[in-house]
Design a protein around this motif. Structure first.
Motif, PDB file in Angstrom:
ATOM      1  N   ALA A  45      72.432  -8.014  73.979  1.00 50.17           N
ATOM      2  CA  ALA A  45      71.728  -6.736  73.899  1.00 50.17           C
ATOM      3  C   ALA A  45      70.214  -6.933  73.830  1.00 50.17           C
ATOM      4  O   ALA A  45      69.456  -6.221  74.496  1.00 50.17           O
ATOM      5  CB  ALA A  45      72.208  -5.946  72.679  1.00 50.17           C
ATOM      6  N   SER A  46      69.769  -7.905  73.042  1.00 55.72           N
ATOM      7  CA  SER A  46      68.328  -8.157  72.940  1.00 55.72           C
ATOM      8  C   SER A  46      67.762  -8.684  74.259  1.00 55.72           C
ATOM      9  O   SER A  46      66.631  -8.353  74.636  1.00 55.72           O
ATOM     10  CB  SER A  46      68.047  -9.137  71.804  1.00 55.72           C
ATOM     11  N   SER A  47      68.536  -9.481  74.978  1.00 52.01           N
ATOM     12  CA  SER A  47      68.077  -9.998  76.265  1.00 52.01           C
ATOM     13  C   SER A  47      67.958  -8.886  77.308  1.00 52.01           C
ATOM     14  O   SER A  47      67.009  -8.864  78.102  1.00 52.01           O
ATOM     15  CB  SER A  47      69.030 -11.089  76.759  1.00 52.01           C
ATOM     16  N   VAL A  48      68.915  -7.967  77.297  1.00 48.95           N
ATOM     17  CA  VAL A  48      68.847  -6.832  78.220  1.00 48.95           C
ATOM     18  C   VAL A  48      67.652  -5.946  77.881  1.00 48.95           C
ATOM     19  O   VAL A  48      66.936  -5.464  78.779  1.00 48.95           O
ATOM     20  CB  VAL A  48      70.156  -6.027  78.173  1.00 48.95           C
ATOM     21  N   ALA A  49      67.403  -5.735  76.582  1.00 41.98           N
ATOM     22  CA  ALA A  49      66.240  -4.935  76.179  1.00 41.98           C
ATOM     23  C   ALA A  49      64.945  -5.602  76.618  1.00 41.98           C
ATOM     24  O   ALA A  49      64.012  -4.928  77.089  1.00 41.98           O
ATOM     25  CB  ALA A  49      66.247  -4.736  74.667  1.00 41.98           C
ATOM     26  N   ALA A  54      62.901  -4.419  68.868  1.00 39.64           N
ATOM     27  CA  ALA A  54      62.485  -4.549  67.468  1.00 39.64           C
ATOM     28  C   ALA A  54      63.378  -3.721  66.549  1.00 39.64           C
ATOM     29  O   ALA A  54      63.804  -4.191  65.482  1.00 39.64           O
ATOM     30  CB  ALA A  54      61.028  -4.117  67.327  1.00 39.64           C
ATOM     31  N   LEU A  55      63.695  -2.499  66.969  1.00 35.32           N
ATOM     32  CA  LEU A  55      64.545  -1.632  66.149  1.00 35.32           C
ATOM     33  C   LEU A  55      65.960  -2.199  66.025  1.00 35.32           C
ATOM     34  O   LEU A  55      66.597  -2.075  64.967  1.00 35.32           O
ATOM     35  CB  LEU A  55      64.585  -0.229  66.761  1.00 35.32           C
ATOM     36  N   ALA A  75      63.698 -13.444  70.037  1.00 38.97           N
ATOM     37  CA  ALA A  75      64.842 -12.711  69.494  1.00 38.97           C
ATOM     38  C   ALA A  75      66.038 -13.632  69.313  1.00 38.97           C
ATOM     39  O   ALA A  75      66.790 -13.513  68.329  1.00 38.97           O
ATOM     40  CB  ALA A  75      65.197 -11.548  70.421  1.00 38.97           C
ATOM     41  N   ALA A  76      66.238 -14.581  70.245  1.00 41.32           N
ATOM     42  CA  ALA A  76      67.357 -15.517  70.130  1.00 41.32           C
ATOM     43  C   ALA A  76      67.175 -16.441  68.926  1.00 41.32           C
ATOM     44  O   ALA A  76      68.137 -16.731  68.202  1.00 41.32           O
ATOM     45  CB  ALA A  76      67.475 -16.338  71.410  1.00 41.32           C
ATOM     46  N   PHE A  77      65.937 -16.908  68.697  1.00 42.64           N
ATOM     47  CA  PHE A  77      65.687 -17.743  67.521  1.00 42.64           C
ATOM     48  C   PHE A  77      65.915 -16.958  66.236  1.00 42.64           C
ATOM     49  O   PHE A  77      66.420 -17.494  65.244  1.00 42.64           O
ATOM     50  CB  PHE A  77      64.269 -18.300  67.561  1.00 42.64           C
ATOM     51  N   LEU A  78      65.549 -15.682  66.241  1.00 43.21           N
ATOM     52  CA  LEU A  78      65.792 -14.848  65.066  1.00 43.21           C
ATOM     53  C   LEU A  78      67.289 -14.663  64.838  1.00 43.21           C
ATOM     54  O   LEU A  78      67.764 -14.729  63.696  1.00 43.21           O
ATOM     55  CB  LEU A  78      65.113 -13.485  65.245  1.00 43.21           C
ATOM     56  N   ASN A  89      62.042  -2.884  77.173  1.00 46.85           N
ATOM     57  CA  ASN A  89      62.170  -1.926  76.074  1.00 46.85           C
ATOM     58  C   ASN A  89      61.957  -2.665  74.750  1.00 46.85           C
ATOM     59  O   ASN A  89      62.864  -2.807  73.938  1.00 46.85           O
ATOM     60  CB  ASN A  89      63.547  -1.259  76.107  1.00 46.85           C
ATOM     61  N   PHE A  90      60.742  -3.122  74.545  1.00 44.29           N
ATOM     62  CA  PHE A  90      60.448  -3.942  73.372  1.00 44.29           C
ATOM     63  C   PHE A  90      60.575  -3.163  72.060  1.00 44.29           C
ATOM     64  O   PHE A  90      61.001  -3.743  71.057  1.00 44.29           O
ATOM     65  CB  PHE A  90      59.059  -4.558  73.511  1.00 44.29           C
TER      66      PHE A  90
END
Length: 231
Positions: free
Chosen positions: A111-115, A125-126, A35-38, A120-121
């Motif tokens: 936020a993505s790291s907490v998910a 993605a959402l 997610a971080a690379f994205l 909560n994958f």
């Protein structure tokens, strides 16, 4: 009732700790890293061409791994979570954020790291589906002229001269499609005028020369939101 809720919370903590494994932790780290690379790719695609910014995307992978690990550790230990809350409250970050979009991308990484840390994958993605869609929407709105601003002009002249913001506005009409005088200030015997513009028709250097020729300006700065505005 409060005691029952507290016992339920403690039981949930114990269940998380029991189900925690290195493989599950590795999946969380991998998801947050991807997610971080994205996020870094989105930042570079939409904002790297700008002339300002601190290139904060370089820190996204390390931020994601650190935040994910931090929240995983908080989940498995109540005393550790309370201790972290106390220790993190004294941390102060002194590095300034140069661009507002950098704040948004940092929050996206958090936020993505907490998910990922809470497994909560689908939420993760959402989140990126909507984040990517919003970035394309903003670009589209700028392309059709909405939310569009190509840059900022700052002119400084001695106070008491013949300079007029109205005359500057009239000069700019031949060089830009739209412009607006944002502020006019006087300080230390100098008048400073800030003008935002969009639709630059000429080269930025030529615009500076025209302003210098028309007014006895001490400084003339033309800041472009993106290098594409310079021809």
């Amino acid at each position: 009732m409060k005691q029952i809720r507290l016992l339920d919370a403690l039981a949930a903590y114990e269940q998380i700790a029991e189900n925690m494994s290195l493989s599950l932790f590795g999946v969380a780290l991998l998801a947050s890293l991807l997610a971080a690379f994205l996020a870094a790719g989105l930042y570079r695609f939409f904002y790297e061409s700008r002339g300002t910014g601190s290139q904060v995307a370089r820190a996204f992978p390390l931020l994601a791994l650190a935040i994910t690990t931090l929240f995983v550790c908080i989940q498995v230990s109540i005393p550790l979570s309370l201790g972290l809350l106390g220790s993190l409250s004294i941390i102060r970050f002194r590095t300034p954020i140069k661009e507002p979009e950098e704040v948004g991308f940092i929050m996206l990484v958090i936020a993505s790291s907490v998910a990922a840390a809470t497994y909560n994958f689908p939420f993760l993605a959402l989140l990126y589906v909507f984040a990517t869609a919003s970035l394309f929407a903003v670009r589209r709105l700028r392309a059709v002229g909405f939310l569009k601003r190509d840059g900022l002009i700052v002119v400084t002249v001695p106070a008491g001269g013949t300079f007029s913001a109205t005359e500057l506005s009239a000069l700019l009409q031949g060089h830009v499609r739209r412009h607006a005088v944002q502020s006019v200030g006087v300080q230390d015997g100098k008048v400073s005028v800030q003008v935002t513009f969009s639709g630059l028709k000429t080269e930025a250097v030529r615009l500076q020369e025209e302003i210098a020729r028309a007014f006895a300006a001490e400084t003339i700065h033309v800041f472009l939101d993106r290098p594409g505005g310079m021809r």
